[in-house]
Design an enzyme around this catalytic site. Structure first.
Site, PDB file in Angstrom:
ATOM      1  N   ASN A 144      30.044 -89.971  28.576  1.00 38.52           N
ATOM      2  CA  ASN A 144      30.903 -89.565  29.683  1.00 38.52           C
ATOM      3  C   ASN A 144      30.103 -88.902  30.787  1.00 38.52           C
ATOM      4  O   ASN A 144      29.000 -88.397  30.558  1.00 38.52           O
ATOM      5  CB  ASN A 144      31.955 -88.536  29.202  1.00 38.52           C
ATOM      6  CG  ASN A 144      32.846 -89.052  28.100  1.00 38.52           C
ATOM      7  OD1 ASN A 144      33.292 -90.193  28.142  1.00 38.52           O
ATOM      8  ND2 ASN A 144      33.093 -88.222  27.104  1.00 38.52           N
ATOM      9  N   GLY A 182      28.993 -88.855  21.682  1.00 37.77           N
ATOM     10  CA  GLY A 182      27.988 -89.780  21.175  1.00 37.77           C
ATOM     11  C   GLY A 182      26.662 -89.633  21.881  1.00 37.77           C
ATOM     12  O   GLY A 182      25.594 -89.571  21.256  1.00 37.77           O
ATOM     13  N   ARG A 212      21.836 -71.259  26.440  1.00 35.57           N
ATOM     14  CA  ARG A 212      21.401 -71.636  27.778  1.00 35.57           C
ATOM     15  C   ARG A 212      22.310 -72.715  28.364  1.00 35.57           C
ATOM     16  O   ARG A 212      22.990 -73.430  27.614  1.00 35.57           O
ATOM     17  CB  ARG A 212      19.945 -72.114  27.756  1.00 35.57           C
ATOM     18  CG  ARG A 212      19.626 -73.194  26.746  1.00 35.57           C
ATOM     19  CD  ARG A 212      18.122 -73.226  26.472  1.00 35.57           C
ATOM     20  NE  ARG A 212      17.740 -74.421  25.731  1.00 35.57           N
ATOM     21  CZ  ARG A 212      16.522 -74.613  25.219  1.00 35.57           C
ATOM     22  NH1 ARG A 212      15.579 -73.700  25.382  1.00 35.57           N
ATOM     23  NH2 ARG A 212      16.229 -75.725  24.569  1.00 35.57           N
ATOM     24  N   ASP A 242      27.135 -71.116  27.121  1.00 37.56           N
ATOM     25  CA  ASP A 242      27.697 -72.454  27.359  1.00 37.56           C
ATOM     26  C   ASP A 242      27.801 -73.167  26.017  1.00 37.56           C
ATOM     27  O   ASP A 242      26.797 -73.579  25.442  1.00 37.56           O
ATOM     28  CB  ASP A 242      26.796 -73.238  28.312  1.00 37.56           C
ATOM     29  CG  ASP A 242      27.362 -74.606  28.691  1.00 37.56           C
ATOM     30  OD1 ASP A 242      28.384 -75.008  28.092  1.00 37.56           O
ATOM     31  OD2 ASP A 242      26.780 -75.274  29.551  1.00 37.56           O
ATOM     32  N   ASP A 291      30.447 -85.613  32.787  1.00 34.90           N
ATOM     33  CA  ASP A 291      31.161 -84.345  32.695  1.00 34.90           C
ATOM     34  C   ASP A 291      31.115 -83.610  34.033  1.00 34.90           C
ATOM     35  O   ASP A 291      30.051 -83.488  34.655  1.00 34.90           O
ATOM     36  CB  ASP A 291      30.544 -83.449  31.619  1.00 34.90           C
ATOM     37  CG  ASP A 291      30.823 -83.951  30.213  1.00 34.90           C
ATOM     38  OD1 ASP A 291      31.729 -84.784  30.051  1.00 34.90           O
ATOM     39  OD2 ASP A 291      30.135 -83.496  29.274  1.00 34.90           O
ATOM     40  N   ASP A 322      27.907 -81.170  18.923  1.00 37.44           N
ATOM     41  CA  ASP A 322      27.151 -82.430  18.962  1.00 37.44           C
ATOM     42  C   ASP A 322      25.684 -82.184  18.609  1.00 37.44           C
ATOM     43  O   ASP A 322      25.063 -82.966  17.880  1.00 37.44           O
ATOM     44  CB  ASP A 322      27.244 -83.059  20.347  1.00 37.44           C
ATOM     45  CG  ASP A 322      28.667 -83.268  20.803  1.00 37.44           C
ATOM     46  OD1 ASP A 322      29.527 -83.549  19.953  1.00 37.44           O
ATOM     47  OD2 ASP A 322      28.929 -83.137  22.010  1.00 37.44           O
TER      48      ASP A 322
END
Length: 307
Positions: free
Chosen positions: A12, A42, A285, A246, A14, A252
């Site tokens: 994607n 993914g 980070r 973050d 983002d 993932d």
């Protein structure tokens, strides 16, 4: 073609919105910044695998648009093989908007776009051409592609790691093909009905996941670490102590690191320890995929922490 790890999953663009505080319903607020960055579960996992020194390809789809071109170019730059990526005519690339507040927590909404157009035939065609030891899958592409990948991987003797995210995409039919499942607290509750609030409820949930036919289970509890449940043995893995700025892609990163460490150690507990360090560095980070640590960074952290 042979790889260490094959990833079948989403890719994607983002849109990352950094807000001082999460807005109330109906509010209009000023943000600190807005950035566009490559993402998708993914793609994040494949980039993690490559960053940690293993050979990998991403099997997924983008639209024939400018975002798709950028996303593919980024994968190549990150050393992920794109030979098996699809470009779907008439579909936009997946796009998500992510709000990150001052705690580092993220809230996302988006469209799967081309990710939802991958067919069973597409997957079967790719798996006729590839070999690997491990398959990584999530729940952010079409249902038929997820199921086809899991079946094809099992037929080839691959170890199948299922990251059941996002929770909205979960369906139980794929569980029978998974060797390892890696749900966070929200996904665990979605599957088992058990709210994970402490170690006792985490273990209760892990046992229920095991009863669904999944041999190995890791329940992720964010800053509270994770539970590894294998062969009815219980191990608690602490998270590393960092200031989270973050959390986008942390799960993932954890999944990709688990796969890499399993190849090296064949030990799920040691793999979970390694993955906890990798994910901890990631959340400390900002920068999307650029914040995913390298193998050297993870090894150096572990070396310093062990002294």
């Amino acid at each position: 073609m042979k790889y260490d790890i094959v990833v079948v999953g989403s890719i994607n663009m983002d849109v990352i919105v950094d807000v001082p505080n999460y807005p109330e319903y109906g509010d209009t607020v000023f943000c600190n910044s807005i950035k566009m960055t490559p993402g998708g579960k993914g793609a994040n996992q494949a980039v993690t695998v490559a960053s940690l020194g293993k050979s990998t390809c991403l099997v997924g789809a983008v639209g024939k648009d400018s975002a798709g071109t950028q996303l593919l170019d980024n994968l190549i730059f990150k050393s992920v093989d794109t030979a098996h990526m699809l470009e779907i005519e008439g579909e936009g690339s997946g796009t998500f908007v992510c709000l990150i507040d001052n705690t580092g927590e993220n809230t996302m909404a988006g469209t799967k776009g081309a990710n939802d157009k991958i067919t069973e035939a597409d997957i079967n065609r790719v798996f006729e051409q590839i070999e690997a030891k491990i398959l990584l899958i999530q729940m952010e592409t079409s249902r038929e592609s997820i199921l086809a990948a899991a079946k094809a991987a099992k037929a080839k003797g691959m170890y199948v790691i299922l990251d059941p995210a996002p929770a909205e995409g979960i369906f139980e039919e794929v569980f029978q093909y998974a060797d390892l499942i890696l749900p966070n607290k929200q996904e665990t509750e979605r599957i088992t009905g058990i709210e994970v609030t402490d170690r006792e409820t985490a273990l209760e949930a892990a046992k229920k996941l095991r009863s669904l036919g999944i041999p190995d289970v890791i329940v992720k509890m964010a800053e509270n670490g994770s539970l590894v449940y294998q062969n009815e043995e219980v191990n608690w893995i602490d998270s590393i102590k960092v200031k989270a700025v973050d959390t986008v892609g942390a799960g993932d990163c954890f999944a990709g690191a688990i796969a890499c460490a399993l190849l090296d150690t064949n030990n799920l507990v040691e793999a979970a320890k390694f993955a906890s360090v990798a994910a901890g560095i990631k959340v400390s980070r900002t920068g999307g995929q650029d914040a995913i640590p390298t193998l050297k960074e993870v090894q150096e952290y572990i070396a310093v922490a062990s002294n």
